[in-house]
Structures are given as structure tokens and as C-alpha cells.
Write a protein that holds these residues in place. Structure first.
Motif, PDB file in Angstrom:
ATOM      1  N   LEU A  26       0.726  -1.190   0.000  1.00 40.67           N
ATOM      2  CA  LEU A  26      -0.107   0.044   0.047  1.00 40.67           C
ATOM      3  C   LEU A  26       1.044   1.294   0.148  1.00 40.67           C
ATOM      4  O   LEU A  26       0.239   2.421   0.212  1.00 40.67           O
ATOM      5  CB  LEU A  26      -1.011  -0.054   1.288  1.00 40.67           C
ATOM      6  CG  LEU A  26      -2.063  -0.968   1.085  1.00 40.67           C
ATOM      7  CD1 LEU A  26      -2.972  -0.911   2.208  1.00 40.67           C
ATOM      8  CD2 LEU A  26      -2.853  -1.148  -0.245  1.00 40.67           C
ATOM      9  N   GLU A  28       2.569   4.260  -1.905  1.00 38.85           N
ATOM     10  CA  GLU A  28       2.487   4.874  -2.983  1.00 38.85           C
ATOM     11  C   GLU A  28       3.436   5.202  -3.874  1.00 38.85           C
ATOM     12  O   GLU A  28       4.792   5.638  -3.497  1.00 38.85           O
ATOM     13  CB  GLU A  28       1.698   6.294  -2.657  1.00 38.85           C
ATOM     14  CG  GLU A  28       0.522   5.812  -1.841  1.00 38.85           C
ATOM     15  CD  GLU A  28      -0.897   6.744  -2.050  1.00 38.85           C
ATOM     16  OE1 GLU A  28      -0.811   7.544  -2.941  1.00 38.85           O
ATOM     17  OE2 GLU A  28      -2.046   6.258  -1.813  1.00 38.85           O
ATOM     18  N   LYS A  32      -0.937   6.095  -6.656  1.00 35.36           N
ATOM     19  CA  LYS A  32      -1.449   5.355  -6.310  1.00 35.36           C
ATOM     20  C   LYS A  32      -0.701   4.054  -5.514  1.00 35.36           C
ATOM     21  O   LYS A  32       0.717   4.116  -5.709  1.00 35.36           O
ATOM     22  CB  LYS A  32      -2.430   4.624  -7.389  1.00 35.36           C
ATOM     23  CG  LYS A  32      -1.682   4.283  -8.662  1.00 35.36           C
ATOM     24  CD  LYS A  32      -2.703   3.966  -9.628  1.00 35.36           C
ATOM     25  CE  LYS A  32      -2.020   3.658 -11.017  1.00 35.36           C
ATOM     26  NZ  LYS A  32      -2.974   3.505 -11.842  1.00 35.36           N
ATOM     27  N   ALA A  36      -2.452  -1.115  -6.424  1.00 41.11           N
ATOM     28  CA  ALA A  36      -3.173  -0.905  -7.620  1.00 41.11           C
ATOM     29  C   ALA A  36      -2.435  -0.801  -8.892  1.00 41.11           C
ATOM     30  O   ALA A  36      -2.820  -1.409 -10.020  1.00 41.11           O
ATOM     31  CB  ALA A  36      -3.519   0.527  -7.415  1.00 41.11           C
ATOM     32  N   GLU A  66     -10.252  -4.259   0.581  1.00 43.30           N
ATOM     33  CA  GLU A  66     -11.066  -2.762   0.166  1.00 43.30           C
ATOM     34  C   GLU A  66     -10.466  -2.532  -0.906  1.00 43.30           C
ATOM     35  O   GLU A  66     -11.294  -2.121  -2.012  1.00 43.30           O
ATOM     36  CB  GLU A  66     -11.119  -2.061   1.414  1.00 43.30           C
ATOM     37  CG  GLU A  66     -11.963  -2.496   2.629  1.00 43.30           C
ATOM     38  CD  GLU A  66     -11.646  -1.725   4.074  1.00 43.30           C
ATOM     39  OE1 GLU A  66     -11.086  -0.588   3.755  1.00 43.30           O
ATOM     40  OE2 GLU A  66     -12.037  -2.011   4.974  1.00 43.30           O
ATOM     41  N   ARG A  67      -9.473  -2.270  -0.974  1.00 40.81           N
ATOM     42  CA  ARG A  67      -8.542  -1.754  -2.135  1.00 40.81           C
ATOM     43  C   ARG A  67      -8.838  -2.505  -3.672  1.00 40.81           C
ATOM     44  O   ARG A  67      -9.095  -2.090  -4.487  1.00 40.81           O
ATOM     45  CB  ARG A  67      -7.129  -1.576  -1.934  1.00 40.81           C
ATOM     46  CG  ARG A  67      -6.285  -0.922  -3.035  1.00 40.81           C
ATOM     47  CD  ARG A  67      -6.836   0.234  -3.849  1.00 40.81           C
ATOM     48  NE  ARG A  67      -6.365   1.547  -2.624  1.00 40.81           N
ATOM     49  CZ  ARG A  67      -6.544   2.903  -2.764  1.00 40.81           C
ATOM     50  NH1 ARG A  67      -6.932   3.193  -3.944  1.00 40.81           N
ATOM     51  NH2 ARG A  67      -6.298   3.520  -1.782  1.00 40.81           N
TER      52      ARG A  67
END
Length: 253
Positions: A26, A28, A32, A36, A66-67
Motif C-alpha cells: 500500500l 504509494e 496510487k 493498484a 477493500e482496495r
């Protein structure tokens, strides 16, 4: 397998409690999270019918679920330590006939390379005897483009019979360490050697720093960039190669 064409599902494993760099997927880069970048790139791979994120039932991994859900990626949650069981559960949930295994700490994964792996495996399935397992050569390709493909039958057998903790943790050793039981293909390798050892998987802070720089150099210009574009950026910035040169790849127990 059912039907004329097998259902091909890519399953990526991730958890927040990485021992060397907790929460790494997670972090970045280029606006993002690395997760992702990874899932979006993986989803563009030719030949895939679905992508699943296999994470754990731990509350700490709720943000990953959730992502992935926000990106439209299905999620399977299972035991943190039995990764093999997690993959088998994800494959069953997705109705997979063939399973592509990747790890979410590879945000630079190349969709076309995954597609080439799928195509080569399908060709090998038409041979006699048919292929059971094929991988990308993680020595001759940059580390961080890694992917493997195997039959659901081989995965299910491994999940049913593997007892060695390393086989449960690393998913595929039960298969590739039994050449008398399964037909293994020769690993896919590049036609020309990259000429420099590259490490693009994110295990430690220096790995993240390098990958962040590559993503921020390439993503704004061409989100569809491939692995050779990464090599080009590193030729333009040879000093970047020193950022994570001291990091060592974790080996099987």
C-alpha cells in the motif's frame, strides 16, 4: 477441464504483515498504491479470464481486500501461513482450470510477458503428455516479473498432499520438485539478455525507492509501459541500480 477453452485465472498473494517491509503493497508511487499498479497491470494480461487477490482473514488485511474490491478484483481470504491452501481456495472460488500465480510485491509486472506465459502453456497443453507447470525465468528476466502457471489439478493435488512447511508457504514447490509426477516446461527466457541484473520486487525499503522512481518516470508518460521500458530508464539513470543492489532475495526455507 470443462469446455473447449480452459478458464484461466491469475491469483496474486498479498498481506500487510511482511516481515521486512510491513504494509509495502500500500506504499504509494505515481499517485496510487503499489497494489493498484500491480493489479491494474496484471488485469491487462492477454488470455486471462479473471484476477483474484488472495489475502488473509486477519483484520490487518482488510485494507487490501477493500482496495482490491474498489478496483473490481475478486478477493479470497484464508490462512496467513498456509498460502498453498489459500491459492487452492481462491482457484475453487474463481472456477479456475488453469492458475497463474504471482505476488503483489511485483508492481512492475509485465502484462505481455504474462500473456506470453499463458500462450506458451496452452501450446504445451496440446502436446502429449500435456504440460502441468511453466514459469518465467526469474534469473534471466529481471526479478519482479515472476509468474508461474499450472493446472488446477496439480494445484489441488499439492494442496491435498503437501506437508512440508516450505511447500505450504511457497505454493508451487510440491509440483516443480516432482518432475516424475508432473510435466514441467522449460522456463520462458528473454531472447536477448538484459545485460544487467535487475531487482524490481519490493521486499525492503531500497526496493521501494527504486520501483517508485521507475513508476514515476514511466507511468505519467505511458501507463502501458513494459519491462524493456524499465530497462531503458535504468540505462538513462545507471546510478539508480545501486539503490537496492545490496538487497538479497529471500530463499526457500
Amino acid at each position: 477441464m470443462t469446455g473447449a477453452r480452459p478458464r484461466i485465472v491469475a491469483i496474486s498473494q498479498a498481506r500487510m504483515t511482511s516481515t521486512r517491509l510491513p504494509g509495502k503493497v500500500l506504499l504509494e508511487a505515481a499517485g496510487k498504491p503499489l497494489l493498484a499498479h500491480h493489479l491494474e497491470r496484471l488485469s491487462r494480461s492477454p488470455g486471462l479470464d479473471a484476477v483474484v487477490l488472495a489475502t488473509t482473514v486477519n483484520a490487518t488485511d482488510d485494507p487490501l481486500a477493500e482496495r482490491a474490491g474498489a478496483l473490481g478484483v475478486a478477493v479470497f481470504r484464508g490462512d496467513e501461513h498456509d498460502v498453498l491452501g489459500r491459492f487452492a481456495g481462491a482457484a475453487a472460488m474463481a472456477g479456475a482450470d488453469l492458475v497463474v500465480r504471482v505476488t503483489a510485491d511485483c508492481p512492475l509486472i509485465d502484462p505481455d510477458l504474462v500473456g506470453a506465459l499463458v500462450a506458451a502453456f496452452l501450446a504445451g497443453r496440446r502436446e502429449t503428455p500435456p504440460l502441468d507447470y511453466l514459469s518465467i525465468d526469474s534469473v534471466r528476466y529481471p526479478r519482479g516479473l515472476d509468474a508461474e502457471i499450472l493446472t488446477r489439478a496439480a494445484l489441488d493435488e499439492a494442496a491435498r498432499l503437501a506437508t512440508d512447511p516450505a511447500e505450504r508457504e511457497h505454493v508451487t514447490p510440491y509440483v516443480y520438485n516432482r518432475p516424475n509426477r508432473f510435466r514441467l516446461g522449460e522456463a520462458l527466457h528473454p531472447e536477448t539478455d538484459p545485460g544487467e541484473t535487475h531487482r524490481w520486487c519490493v521486499d525492503e525499503a531500497p526496493d521501494y525507492e527504486l520501483v517508485r522512481r521507475i513508476l514515476e518516470a514511466l507511468s505519467p508518460v505511458d501507463p502501458q509501459f513494459g519491462w524493456r521500458d524499465c530497462c531503458r530508464v535504468l540505462r538513462e539513470h545507471p546510478d539508480w541500480l545501486d539503490i537496492n543492489r545490496s538487497v538479497r532475495q529471500k530463499t526457500l526455507h
